[in-house]
Design an enzyme around this catalytic site. Structure first.
Site, PDB file in Angstrom:
ATOM      1  N   HIS B  82      10.785  42.337  16.485  1.00  0.00           N
ATOM      2  CA  HIS B  82      12.183  42.215  16.903  1.00  0.00           C
ATOM      3  C   HIS B  82      12.461  40.739  17.155  1.00  0.00           C
ATOM      4  O   HIS B  82      12.010  40.174  18.149  1.00  0.00           O
ATOM      5  CB  HIS B  82      12.430  43.086  18.133  1.00  0.00           C
ATOM      6  CG  HIS B  82      12.215  44.533  17.848  1.00  0.00           C
ATOM      7  ND1 HIS B  82      13.238  45.397  17.533  1.00  0.00           N
ATOM      8  CD2 HIS B  82      11.080  45.265  17.751  1.00  0.00           C
ATOM      9  CE1 HIS B  82      12.751  46.602  17.280  1.00  0.00           C
ATOM     10  NE2 HIS B  82      11.442  46.551  17.405  1.00  0.00           N
ATOM     11  N   ARG B  83      13.196  40.142  16.233  1.00  0.00           N
ATOM     12  CA  ARG B  83      13.298  38.682  16.198  1.00  0.00           C
ATOM     13  C   ARG B  83      14.326  38.109  17.139  1.00  0.00           C
ATOM     14  O   ARG B  83      14.334  36.919  17.424  1.00  0.00           O
ATOM     15  CB  ARG B  83      13.637  38.253  14.758  1.00  0.00           C
ATOM     16  CG  ARG B  83      12.521  38.535  13.779  1.00  0.00           C
ATOM     17  CD  ARG B  83      13.043  38.560  12.352  1.00  0.00           C
ATOM     18  NE  ARG B  83      13.907  39.729  12.135  1.00  0.00           N
ATOM     19  CZ  ARG B  83      14.401  40.092  10.964  1.00  0.00           C
ATOM     20  NH1 ARG B  83      14.129  39.367   9.898  1.00  0.00           N
ATOM     21  NH2 ARG B  83      15.162  41.157  10.860  1.00  0.00           N
ATOM     22  N   GLU B  89       4.107  33.678  25.015  1.00  0.00           N
ATOM     23  CA  GLU B  89       2.920  34.511  25.147  1.00  0.00           C
ATOM     24  C   GLU B  89       1.767  33.710  25.740  1.00  0.00           C
ATOM     25  O   GLU B  89       1.627  32.514  25.495  1.00  0.00           O
ATOM     26  CB  GLU B  89       2.508  35.053  23.766  1.00  0.00           C
ATOM     27  CG  GLU B  89       1.323  36.009  23.856  1.00  0.00           C
ATOM     28  CD  GLU B  89       1.027  36.745  22.564  1.00  0.00           C
ATOM     29  OE1 GLU B  89       1.729  36.519  21.567  1.00  0.00           O
ATOM     30  OE2 GLU B  89       0.075  37.552  22.567  1.00  0.00           O
ATOM     31  N   ARG B  93      -5.710  30.436  22.719  1.00  0.00           N
ATOM     32  CA  ARG B  93      -6.291  29.154  22.316  1.00  0.00           C
ATOM     33  C   ARG B  93      -6.587  28.349  23.571  1.00  0.00           C
ATOM     34  O   ARG B  93      -7.551  27.614  23.637  1.00  0.00           O
ATOM     35  CB  ARG B  93      -5.303  28.342  21.457  1.00  0.00           C
ATOM     36  CG  ARG B  93      -4.934  29.001  20.146  1.00  0.00           C
ATOM     37  CD  ARG B  93      -3.991  28.112  19.341  1.00  0.00           C
ATOM     38  NE  ARG B  93      -4.681  26.926  18.844  1.00  0.00           N
ATOM     39  CZ  ARG B  93      -4.064  25.856  18.337  1.00  0.00           C
ATOM     40  NH1 ARG B  93      -2.743  25.809  18.295  1.00  0.00           N
ATOM     41  NH2 ARG B  93      -4.749  24.838  17.899  1.00  0.00           N
ATOM     42  N   ARG B 173     -11.882  34.337  20.328  1.00  0.00           N
ATOM     43  CA  ARG B 173     -11.001  35.505  20.492  1.00  0.00           C
ATOM     44  C   ARG B 173     -10.977  36.409  19.262  1.00  0.00           C
ATOM     45  O   ARG B 173     -10.475  37.532  19.335  1.00  0.00           O
ATOM     46  CB  ARG B 173      -9.587  35.060  20.835  1.00  0.00           C
ATOM     47  CG  ARG B 173      -9.018  34.057  19.882  1.00  0.00           C
ATOM     48  CD  ARG B 173      -8.072  34.496  18.846  1.00  0.00           C
ATOM     49  NE  ARG B 173      -7.412  33.311  18.288  1.00  0.00           N
ATOM     50  CZ  ARG B 173      -6.172  32.955  18.609  1.00  0.00           C
ATOM     51  NH1 ARG B 173      -5.453  33.691  19.371  1.00  0.00           N
ATOM     52  NH2 ARG B 173      -5.657  31.848  18.082  1.00  0.00           N
ATOM     53  N   ASN B 189      19.166  39.407  25.048  1.00  0.00           N
ATOM     54  CA  ASN B 189      20.469  39.787  25.598  1.00  0.00           C
ATOM     55  C   ASN B 189      20.643  41.309  25.519  1.00  0.00           C
ATOM     56  O   ASN B 189      19.908  42.011  24.823  1.00  0.00           O
ATOM     57  CB  ASN B 189      21.620  38.992  24.965  1.00  0.00           C
ATOM     58  CG  ASN B 189      21.911  39.375  23.535  1.00  0.00           C
ATOM     59  OD1 ASN B 189      21.953  40.562  23.184  1.00  0.00           O
ATOM     60  ND2 ASN B 189      22.135  38.378  22.685  1.00  0.00           N
ATOM     61  N   LEU B 190      21.620  41.800  26.276  1.00  0.00           N
ATOM     62  CA  LEU B 190      21.767  43.249  26.436  1.00  0.00           C
ATOM     63  C   LEU B 190      22.077  43.944  25.107  1.00  0.00           C
ATOM     64  O   LEU B 190      21.598  45.050  24.846  1.00  0.00           O
ATOM     65  CB  LEU B 190      22.865  43.521  27.481  1.00  0.00           C
ATOM     66  CG  LEU B 190      23.209  44.964  27.826  1.00  0.00           C
ATOM     67  CD1 LEU B 190      21.985  45.763  28.255  1.00  0.00           C
ATOM     68  CD2 LEU B 190      24.274  44.994  28.933  1.00  0.00           C
ATOM     69  N   HIS B 195      19.501  47.434  20.838  1.00  0.00           N
ATOM     70  CA  HIS B 195      19.001  47.622  19.468  1.00  0.00           C
ATOM     71  C   HIS B 195      17.498  47.930  19.508  1.00  0.00           C
ATOM     72  O   HIS B 195      17.024  48.871  18.854  1.00  0.00           O
ATOM     73  CB  HIS B 195      19.289  46.365  18.645  1.00  0.00           C
ATOM     74  CG  HIS B 195      18.839  46.449  17.222  1.00  0.00           C
ATOM     75  ND1 HIS B 195      19.383  47.336  16.322  1.00  0.00           N
ATOM     76  CD2 HIS B 195      17.891  45.765  16.540  1.00  0.00           C
ATOM     77  CE1 HIS B 195      18.791  47.193  15.150  1.00  0.00           C
ATOM     78  NE2 HIS B 195      17.867  46.242  15.256  1.00  0.00           N
ATOM     79  N   ARG B 200      12.839  51.861  19.510  1.00  0.00           N
ATOM     80  CA  ARG B 200      11.520  52.052  20.110  1.00  0.00           C
ATOM     81  C   ARG B 200      11.466  53.133  21.184  1.00  0.00           C
ATOM     82  O   ARG B 200      10.372  53.586  21.528  1.00  0.00           O
ATOM     83  CB  ARG B 200      11.000  50.732  20.676  1.00  0.00           C
ATOM     84  CG  ARG B 200      10.879  49.618  19.629  1.00  0.00           C
ATOM     85  CD  ARG B 200       9.917  49.956  18.481  1.00  0.00           C
ATOM     86  NE  ARG B 200       9.778  48.835  17.547  1.00  0.00           N
ATOM     87  CZ  ARG B 200       8.958  48.845  16.494  1.00  0.00           C
ATOM     88  NH1 ARG B 200       8.234  49.899  16.192  1.00  0.00           N
ATOM     89  NH2 ARG B 200       8.895  47.792  15.698  1.00  0.00           N
TER      90      ARG B 200
END
Ligand SMILES: Cc1cc2nc3c(=O)[nH]c(=O)nc-3n(C[C@H](O)[C@H](O)[C@H](O)COP(=O)(O)OP(=O)(O)OC[C@H]3O[C@@H](n4cnc5c(N)ncnc54)[C@H](O)[C@@H]3O)c2cc1C
Ligand SMILES: Cc1cc2nc3c(=O)[nH]c(=O)nc-3n(C[C@H](O)[C@H](O)[C@H](O)COP(=O)(O)OP(=O)(O)OC[C@H]3O[C@@H](n4cnc5c(N)ncnc54)[C@H](O)[C@@H]3O)c2cc1C
Lengths: 239, 239
Positions: B82-83, B89, B93, B173, B189-190, B195, B200
């Site tokens: 979902h872009r 994150e 590393r 890792r 945003n809402l 969406h 999901r």
């Protein structure tokens, strides 16, 4: 030659599936703004250099490229952070993953950097290098054999035991480490591709994603030579 | 109460870090278009229902929410598709991952569906269920101990052997399977949140991401009750 896959890492590749537009389309779009000029190659190069230097970026958005890429999951996790692209990934809910995992070449088996937390130091050697490679290989092989076991499949992908049902694929894939390969189709426009390359064909990027970016630079050079030239000249650093 | 983390799966959670705007901000933005009206609650609800039904989506973009989420890597891989969100994150590393991995509850240990390739069938039971859980647990524990070993750390995170250098974190890792947890801050945003939720919090989504979407529906209900009501009434299916 443009459509031949470029091998990357031990099992990966980048391959052009299709594209729309080239340097000519960039020039054409710019001339909608600037009016018709002459069309000699050096003038096209000059115009593209001008666009690049002055950040007139929309003409580059007129070109699209669609690539087929095979890459380790941990590389895919960095890659997918670039949101301005369209992706269709091989589904591990639907399909069974291949037994292909990434093992670094000995010369890329770097130690943790002592000066830069997010980076690599010297190359591991001798017993330590061997130990690490053995663990990586053994565990990758074991993970796949347990993955198959959970799916109730034998080594040849045949049903193992008629009395078992086999775990759902979307769950069994939890066994696999992030050095396993995945695949996707990745479509992006030339402007956003250059943004990607400026971040990932860069020394701060992890080696394993940088080699993909370098393969894509090579593709770009053959696809849009004038834009490639302007990009390496004026934009690659800090775009 | 709004800021309390909601537990999800065995080690995950969703927690509000911050937000901007609420139902009032949606109504306020809409009134820029429609002119001032009265402000009684049922009228606000009516206006929000109207926006939702007629796909006047931009007023919903005036609200932002920032969540802190802890989730297994294979769930993160679906989520990040979902872009229209901003993400930071935890970096494997830079940092050492925690020893936390997802093991399904026995009642969620589903077999591969026979009617739907991308889905789950009956629940595994008896010896097969036990076998699968044992493999998952053993391999997850082993992966972490080998991860530490490669980093040249002992069980307590202390240096294991002064004569070794330790593999770079970004490489070590690679040992870890995709049921390991990661964490991120996720801001959206809402409008785009709805969406996400329509895709999901849906029966086609894998159970392990659906439970996060359901926790977020609960957050949405408390954050923007009028929008939540309109969403479940008019848009959740097929938004
Ligand atoms: C049940 C389920 C199964 C799935 N299975 C697979 C699978 O097997 N393989 C797979 O690859 N994916 C799969 N996906 C992921 C799916 O293809 C989408 O990537 C994901 O749902 C995000 O949706 P989105 O693009 O609408 O969301 P966002 O990325 O949040 O985008 C929201 C909207 O913004 C617009 N948008 C955003 N970026 C762009 C852009 N660059 N170009 C054009 N428009 C844009 C689009 O209108 C889009 O709908 C699955 C998803 C679900 C829910
Ligand atoms: C060396 C390196 C180290 C990194 N380390 C970390 C790390 O430790 N943790 C981490 O989380 N990430 C890390 N990243 C990822 C980084 O934060 C970006 O997510 C990634 O580089 C993609 O960049 P982008 O957002 O510019 O690209 P794209 O997503 O392709 O976006 C391109 C441009 O579009 C605009 N844009 C797209 N979507 C939005 C949106 N929703 N809202 C506003 N503007 C938008 C922005 O202008 C953006 O620059 C690292 C990246 C690099 C190169």
């Amino acid at each position: 030659i443009l459509y031949e896959p470029i091998k990357v890492l031990d099992h990966g590749f980048v391959r052009i599936v299709d594209y729309m537009g080239d340097d000519g389309a960039v020039v054409q779009a710019a001339r909608v703004s600037y009016g018709k000029g002459t069309k000699k190659v050096n003038q096209d190069q000059g115009l593209i250099n001008y666009l690049m230097r002055h950040r007139h970026t929309t003409p580059f958005e007129m070109c699209d490229i669609k690539l087929h890429i095979k890459l380790p999951i941990f590389v895919a996790r960095q890659w997918i952070r670039h949101r301005t692209a369209s992706v269709n990934e091989y589904s591990a809910r639907y399909s069974i993953l291949d037994k292909e995992f990434y093992i670094p070449e000995p010369q890329h088996l770097a130690a943790q950097s002592e000066v830069n937390n997010q980076g690599r130091g010297n190359v591991l050697v001798g017993a330590e290098a061997e130990h690490v490679l053995t663990l990586l290989k053994q565990d990758s092989v074991q993970a796949y054999s347990h993955y198959q076991d959970m799916l109730n499949l034998d080594e040849n992908g045949q049903i193992l035991d008629e009395n078992r049902s086999g775990l759902a694929r979307e769950l069994a894939r939890m066994e696999l480490p992030v050095n396993y390969y995945t695949q996707w189709y990745w479509k992006i426009n030339l402007h956003n591709l250059m943004h990607f390359l400026s971040l990932r064909a860069d020394s701060h990027a992890q080696y394993e994603i940088r080699v993909y970016a370098e393969a894509m630079l090579d593709i770009m050079r053959r696809w849009v030579p004038l834009t490639y030239h302007a990009f390496t000249e004026y934009r690659q650093q800090g775009a």
